[in-house]
Write an enzyme that holds these catalytic residues in place. Structure first.
Site, PDB file in Angstrom:
ATOM      1  N   CYS A   2      29.301  -8.611 -13.693  1.00 48.85           N
ATOM      2  CA  CYS A   2      30.564  -8.415 -14.259  1.00 48.85           C
ATOM      3  C   CYS A   2      30.818  -6.915 -13.794  1.00 48.85           C
ATOM      4  O   CYS A   2      29.854  -6.224 -13.442  1.00 48.85           O
ATOM      5  CB  CYS A   2      30.683  -8.540 -15.703  1.00 48.85           C
ATOM      6  SG  CYS A   2      30.194 -10.340 -16.095  1.00 48.85           S
ATOM      7  N   ARG A  27      32.179  -7.334  -6.473  1.00 49.60           N
ATOM      8  CA  ARG A  27      31.202  -7.736  -7.091  1.00 49.60           C
ATOM      9  C   ARG A  27      31.406  -9.300  -7.543  1.00 49.60           C
ATOM     10  O   ARG A  27      30.214  -9.686  -7.981  1.00 49.60           O
ATOM     11  CB  ARG A  27      31.074  -7.028  -8.361  1.00 49.60           C
ATOM     12  CG  ARG A  27      30.722  -5.499  -8.410  1.00 49.60           C
ATOM     13  CD  ARG A  27      30.931  -4.803  -9.676  1.00 49.60           C
ATOM     14  NE  ARG A  27      29.961  -4.816 -10.655  1.00 49.60           N
ATOM     15  CZ  ARG A  27      28.829  -4.205 -10.788  1.00 49.60           C
ATOM     16  NH1 ARG A  27      28.528  -3.355  -9.808  1.00 49.60           N
ATOM     17  NH2 ARG A  27      28.064  -4.324 -11.614  1.00 49.60           N
ATOM     18  N   TRP A  74      31.949 -12.530 -14.228  1.00 45.61           N
ATOM     19  CA  TRP A  74      31.485 -13.405 -13.357  1.00 45.61           C
ATOM     20  C   TRP A  74      30.660 -14.534 -14.650  1.00 45.61           C
ATOM     21  O   TRP A  74      29.645 -13.906 -15.171  1.00 45.61           O
ATOM     22  CB  TRP A  74      30.378 -12.935 -12.548  1.00 45.61           C
ATOM     23  CG  TRP A  74      29.524 -13.910 -11.857  1.00 45.61           C
ATOM     24  CD1 TRP A  74      28.316 -14.253 -12.353  1.00 45.61           C
ATOM     25  CD2 TRP A  74      29.841 -14.538 -10.545  1.00 45.61           C
ATOM     26  NE1 TRP A  74      27.735 -14.890 -11.342  1.00 45.61           N
ATOM     27  CE2 TRP A  74      28.423 -15.386 -10.441  1.00 45.61           C
ATOM     28  CE3 TRP A  74      30.785 -14.702  -9.904  1.00 45.61           C
ATOM     29  CZ2 TRP A  74      28.392 -16.233  -9.511  1.00 45.61           C
ATOM     30  CZ3 TRP A  74      30.668 -15.569  -8.805  1.00 45.61           C
ATOM     31  CH2 TRP A  74      29.356 -15.967  -8.562  1.00 45.61           C
ATOM     32  N   ASN A 100      28.699  -6.272 -19.426  1.00 44.75           N
ATOM     33  CA  ASN A 100      28.172  -6.412 -18.478  1.00 44.75           C
ATOM     34  C   ASN A 100      26.524  -6.977 -18.827  1.00 44.75           C
ATOM     35  O   ASN A 100      26.091  -5.989 -19.338  1.00 44.75           O
ATOM     36  CB  ASN A 100      28.149  -5.689 -17.361  1.00 44.75           C
ATOM     37  CG  ASN A 100      27.251  -6.108 -16.004  1.00 44.75           C
ATOM     38  OD1 ASN A 100      27.026  -7.198 -15.921  1.00 44.75           O
ATOM     39  ND2 ASN A 100      26.866  -5.097 -15.143  1.00 44.75           N
ATOM     40  N   GLY A 101      26.026  -8.198 -18.623  1.00 42.85           N
ATOM     41  CA  GLY A 101      24.779  -8.380 -18.689  1.00 42.85           C
ATOM     42  C   GLY A 101      24.537  -9.840 -19.514  1.00 42.85           C
ATOM     43  O   GLY A 101      25.519 -10.443 -19.660  1.00 42.85           O
ATOM     44  N   GLU A 477      12.211 -20.597   5.870  1.00 35.67           N
ATOM     45  CA  GLU A 477      13.352 -19.596   5.357  1.00 35.67           C
ATOM     46  C   GLU A 477      13.068 -18.321   6.010  1.00 35.67           C
ATOM     47  O   GLU A 477      13.858 -17.830   6.701  1.00 35.67           O
ATOM     48  CB  GLU A 477      12.931 -19.383   4.085  1.00 35.67           C
ATOM     49  CG  GLU A 477      13.869 -18.593   3.302  1.00 35.67           C
ATOM     50  CD  GLU A 477      15.354 -18.808   3.498  1.00 35.67           C
ATOM     51  OE1 GLU A 477      15.679 -19.785   3.866  1.00 35.67           O
ATOM     52  OE2 GLU A 477      16.159 -17.958   3.021  1.00 35.67           O
ATOM     53  N   LYS A 481      16.475 -16.955   8.102  1.00 33.91           N
ATOM     54  CA  LYS A 481      16.936 -15.642   7.924  1.00 33.91           C
ATOM     55  C   LYS A 481      16.819 -14.783   9.254  1.00 33.91           C
ATOM     56  O   LYS A 481      18.084 -14.372   9.559  1.00 33.91           O
ATOM     57  CB  LYS A 481      15.946 -15.186   6.897  1.00 33.91           C
ATOM     58  CG  LYS A 481      16.472 -14.143   6.009  1.00 33.91           C
ATOM     59  CD  LYS A 481      17.442 -14.791   4.903  1.00 33.91           C
ATOM     60  CE  LYS A 481      18.337 -15.673   5.032  1.00 33.91           C
ATOM     61  NZ  LYS A 481      18.655 -16.553   4.074  1.00 33.91           N
ATOM     62  N   GLU A 484      19.677 -16.479  11.694  1.00 35.99           N
ATOM     63  CA  GLU A 484      20.932 -16.273  11.269  1.00 35.99           C
ATOM     64  C   GLU A 484      21.558 -14.876  11.429  1.00 35.99           C
ATOM     65  O   GLU A 484      22.886 -14.692  11.863  1.00 35.99           O
ATOM     66  CB  GLU A 484      20.937 -16.312   9.534  1.00 35.99           C
ATOM     67  CG  GLU A 484      21.022 -17.815   8.889  1.00 35.99           C
ATOM     68  CD  GLU A 484      21.028 -17.677   7.577  1.00 35.99           C
ATOM     69  OE1 GLU A 484      21.904 -18.257   6.930  1.00 35.99           O
ATOM     70  OE2 GLU A 484      20.256 -17.066   6.865  1.00 35.99           O
ATOM     71  N   HIS A 500      -0.227 -28.646  19.181  1.00 33.06           N
ATOM     72  CA  HIS A 500       0.742 -30.058  19.873  1.00 33.06           C
ATOM     73  C   HIS A 500       2.100 -29.485  20.319  1.00 33.06           C
ATOM     74  O   HIS A 500       2.840 -30.418  20.680  1.00 33.06           O
ATOM     75  CB  HIS A 500       1.026 -30.692  18.602  1.00 33.06           C
ATOM     76  CG  HIS A 500      -0.398 -31.252  17.887  1.00 33.06           C
ATOM     77  ND1 HIS A 500      -0.895 -32.263  18.721  1.00 33.06           N
ATOM     78  CD2 HIS A 500      -0.905 -31.222  16.698  1.00 33.06           C
ATOM     79  CE1 HIS A 500      -2.460 -32.518  17.862  1.00 33.06           C
ATOM     80  NE2 HIS A 500      -2.188 -31.632  16.784  1.00 33.06           N
ATOM     81  N   LYS A 598      29.806 -18.461   4.104  1.00 27.66           N
ATOM     82  CA  LYS A 598      28.863 -18.423   3.063  1.00 27.66           C
ATOM     83  C   LYS A 598      28.750 -19.692   2.130  1.00 27.66           C
ATOM     84  O   LYS A 598      27.860 -20.239   1.799  1.00 27.66           O
ATOM     85  CB  LYS A 598      29.451 -17.177   2.103  1.00 27.66           C
ATOM     86  CG  LYS A 598      28.892 -17.155   0.495  1.00 27.66           C
ATOM     87  CD  LYS A 598      27.773 -16.120   0.804  1.00 27.66           C
ATOM     88  CE  LYS A 598      26.686 -16.376  -0.162  1.00 27.66           C
ATOM     89  NZ  LYS A 598      25.311 -15.930  -0.022  1.00 27.66           N
TER      90      LYS A 598
HETATM   91  C1  G6P Z   1      25.548 -21.808   4.424  1.00 25.73           C
HETATM   92  C2  G6P Z   1      25.171 -20.551   3.999  1.00 25.73           C
HETATM   93  C3  G6P Z   1      23.750 -20.641   3.771  1.00 25.73           C
HETATM   94  C4  G6P Z   1      23.171 -21.681   2.626  1.00 25.73           C
HETATM   95  C5  G6P Z   1      24.043 -22.749   2.900  1.00 25.73           C
HETATM   96  C6  G6P Z   1      23.908 -23.817   1.750  1.00 25.73           C
HETATM   97  O1  G6P Z   1      25.000 -22.200   5.506  1.00 25.73           O
HETATM   98  O2  G6P Z   1      25.235 -19.638   4.966  1.00 25.73           O
HETATM   99  O3  G6P Z   1      23.146 -19.056   3.286  1.00 25.73           O
HETATM  100  O4  G6P Z   1      21.910 -21.437   2.397  1.00 25.73           O
HETATM  101  O5  G6P Z   1      25.325 -22.697   3.223  1.00 25.73           O
HETATM  102  O6  G6P Z   1      24.824 -23.389   0.633  1.00 25.73           O
HETATM  103  P1  G6P Z   1      24.818 -23.518  -0.914  1.00 25.73           P
HETATM  104  O7  G6P Z   1      26.003 -22.646  -1.388  1.00 25.73           O
HETATM  105  O8  G6P Z   1      24.992 -25.192  -1.156  1.00 25.73           O
HETATM  106  O9  G6P Z   1      23.462 -23.114  -1.296  1.00 25.73           O
END
Ligand code: G6P
Length: 603
Positions: A2, A27, A74, A100-101, A477, A481, A484, A500, A598
């Site tokens: 928030c 935010r 939020w 906020n919190g 992961e 990352k 991406e 292998h 996103k």
């Molecule tokens: C997109 C984003 C990723 C995310 C994936 C799943 O590819 O770029 O960062 O992990 O979607 O999104 P979700 O909102 O379901 O976690």
């Protein structure tokens, strides 16, 4: 999370607050509101939705005042709605607050006040602050604020106005940010510098439990014994753009740095009090004979880590399925299957489809979601919320970490309900999880090293990640990352699989990132490291049980010791920082990588 803005001064508070709220929009929010005070009392306008809608409402029914507080919300407790929006007023309309919190003991306070006749109108934790303040108010607002904050458990940044003390804007915080800005035309409080930067660059940073009393002519600060304290203002030299990112160059780095806080909030919500805890207490695992975790992207990787934790602790077989595959594979699930959906946005089209498929076959669906009120949160049978706050960088960091800790806690609680672990074992495992936020903070000591190391990695065409068991899961992961945001090809391999296939790609100067947080498997992964080094590779070795023979090609990042089942929460932060700095050194648009979104709401 928030955003808060407040003003008291010589000008009309309304445009100043609306403008400040716009500066806090980055935010993320789902509702917004404003309360101003003049000689007649409070005027409040608040509603679900965008700020433009709030502005429109204020334009249609104008309000004015010399003092006011505004808020972008939020949702954490209670869905996004007009009534749950801030500011909140006590029932006597004497005290207005923005918060906020998270108030962890709000249920207890609410029950106590209800017994005394207070009628609550919202589902929020924040309303208890306004109600409690009215309950305690004895003619001295500072004294009241001290009593209120003594009663609150959790985190807060608060802006407070009291009808009986006109011209005084009160601010106090604990574990959430709050600044005080000063200028000739009046004084301000805000969650963040951008909200006041158009009016002043002189700000005080508030410390926990300090109380600020703002009037139009000045600011004074008090401690919790109501004694005056001295503070020195700072001069901000940032631009608005960098101020939004808390002084960091990118949202992604800001969000990486927020992780100790996010882990703490999420863990507390599951272990101490709140809806997450209630759900974990009441869920009956004993009726399921199978668990399926389905998700996309990083959320899928969180599921891959969780598989090891669930299987090790609960001794139930867990399948992790890409949601895009699950929906078409005629899955073998029935009413004895628990299907866990993991999603930051709660709106990923494939994960929604997987949820509907699972429900249509009678499975019980449990979602782990960051956005309250999202489709997956609404449609799944039950939801645990990650308390990561809005995540702005496309590449997820803090939401992923929050997903991991909820999955760990779920596994531990289930294992206990299934009688696979004793009370003492449950206690010990949960306290290891509770220690993660502090341990994650220690990782930031490595930032300089990682930054320097990453600056030598920009030329790579390909980087490999290896690990075994849970370290392999988290290396997936790390690899995702990196690709991406840096556009460098990368692959994660289980260490044992190197021979292998991937080993044929290792040549002079190839970079391999190896992860080792399992004492039992250390020897195995070290032998993989030796194999790639002998073929000319450089290795970045990340772990907490490394005893390697020094080698020019080997660099080591030691992370704090922790139960190996929970170690991904620490190794992933190093991996995130590594990816971030590689991409930063390449000068890329880190927060918005090319071709990525996103939230992927189409198939
Ligand atoms: C997109 C984003 C990723 C995310 C994936 C799943 O590819 O770029 O960062 O992990 O979607 O999104 P979700 O909102 O379901 O976690």
């Amino acid at each position: 999370m928030c955003g808060i803005i407040g003003y008291v001064g010589y000008e009309d508070a309304v445009p100043i607050i609306l403008d400040g709220l716009k500066k806090l929009e980055y935010r993320g929010y789902d509702s917004a509101g404003i309360a101003v005070m003049d000689d007649q009392g409070f005027s409040v306008v608040k509603q679900k939705g965008r700020l433009t809608a709030l502005e429109e409402l204020v334009r249609k029914s104008p309000i004015a005042g010399y003092m006011g507080i505004g808020h972008t919300r939020w949702a954490t407790h209670g869905e996004p709605s007009d009534i749950n929006s801030h500011p909140h007023l006590g029932s006597k309309n004497k005290i207005a607050i923005v918060h906020n919190g998270i108030i962890e003991n709000f249920k207890q306070i609410k029950e106590r006040l209800e017994q005394k006749g207070t009628v609550f109108v919202s589902q929020t934790d924040s309303e208890v602050i306004a109600q409690l303040a009215e309950h305690y108010y004895n003619g001295d607002i500072i004294d009241t604020v001290i009593r209120v904050t003594n009663a609150l458990e959790g985190s807060y940044a608060l802006g407070i106005m009291c009808i009986d003390e006109p011209g005084k804007l009160i601010a106090v915080k604990k574990d959430n940010p709050l600044i005080v800005g000063i200028s000739d035309k009046g004084n301000f409080i805000a969650s963040d510098v951008p909200a006041v930067l158009a009016h002043t660059n002189k700000v005080y940073y508030m410390n926990d439990k300090e109380i600020a009393v703002l009037t139009k002519d000045g600011v004074s600060f008090f401690n919790t014994d109501n004694e005056p304290i001295e503070k020195t203002p700072e001069t901000i030299t940032w631009s608005i753009d960098s101020a939004e990112k808390g002084g960091y160059e990118h949202f992604m780095l800001k969000e990486i740095m927020e992780q100790p806080r996010v882990l703490k909030d999420t863990i507390n919500s599951a272990l101490r009090s709140g809806e997450n805890k209630n759900l974990l207490d009441s869920l009956d695992i004993t009726r399921f004979n199978r668990i399926v975790i389905t998700a996309c992207g990083s959320a899928y990787n969180a599921g891959m880590v969780a598989k090891y934790v669930f299987e090790r602790l609960c001794r139930i077989s867990v399948d992790v399925e890409l949601a895009s595959e699950f929906r078409y594979k005629d899955p073998i699930i029935d009413e004895n299957t628990l299907v866990i959906l993991v999603s930051q946005s709660g709106e990923t089209a494939d994960t929604i489809a997987a949820m509907r498929e699972a429900k249509s076959r009678g499975a019980y669906t449990l979602s782990i979601v960051n956005v309250i009120g999202s489709t997956i949160a609404k449609e799944s049978d039950a939801t645990l919320y990650t308390l990561a706050g809005p995540e702005i960088a496309v590449a997820t960091t803090k939401a992923f970490s929050a997903q991991l800790v909820l999955l760990y806690i779920l596994a531990v609680r289930f294992a206990h309900k299934l009688k696979r672990i004793t009370d003492d074992q449950q206690e010990e495992l949960l306290s290891e999880i509770a220690a993660l936020p502090d341990k994650s903070y220690e990782l930031f000591e490595h930032v300089d090293f990682i930054q320097k190391y990453a600056s030598n990695c920009v030329g790579y065409k390909s980087i490999f990640f290896i690990g075994r068991n849970i370290d392999y899961a988290i290396s997936m992961e790390g690899s995702l990352k990196l690709k991406e945001i840096s556009y460098i090809h990368s692959e994660a391999y289980a260490g044992g699989e190197l021979k292998h296939g991937t080993i044929s790609l290792i040549e002079e100067g190839t970079l391999v990132v190896a992860i080792s947080c399992s004492e039992k498997l250390y020897g195995k992964i070290y032998s993989n490291v030796e194999q790639v080094i002998s073929r000319g590779a450089r290795v970045l070795f990340i772990g907490n049980c490394i005893q390697a023979i020094p080698d020019d090609r080997l660099s080591i990042i030691e992370i704090p010791k922790v139960n190996e089942l929970f170690s991904p929460s620490l190794s992933v932060i190093v991996l995130q920082l590594f990816s971030y700095y590689v991409a930063a050194n390449k000068g890329l648009d880190i927060d918005k990588p090319r071709n990525l979104a996103k939230s992927v709401t189409v198939e």
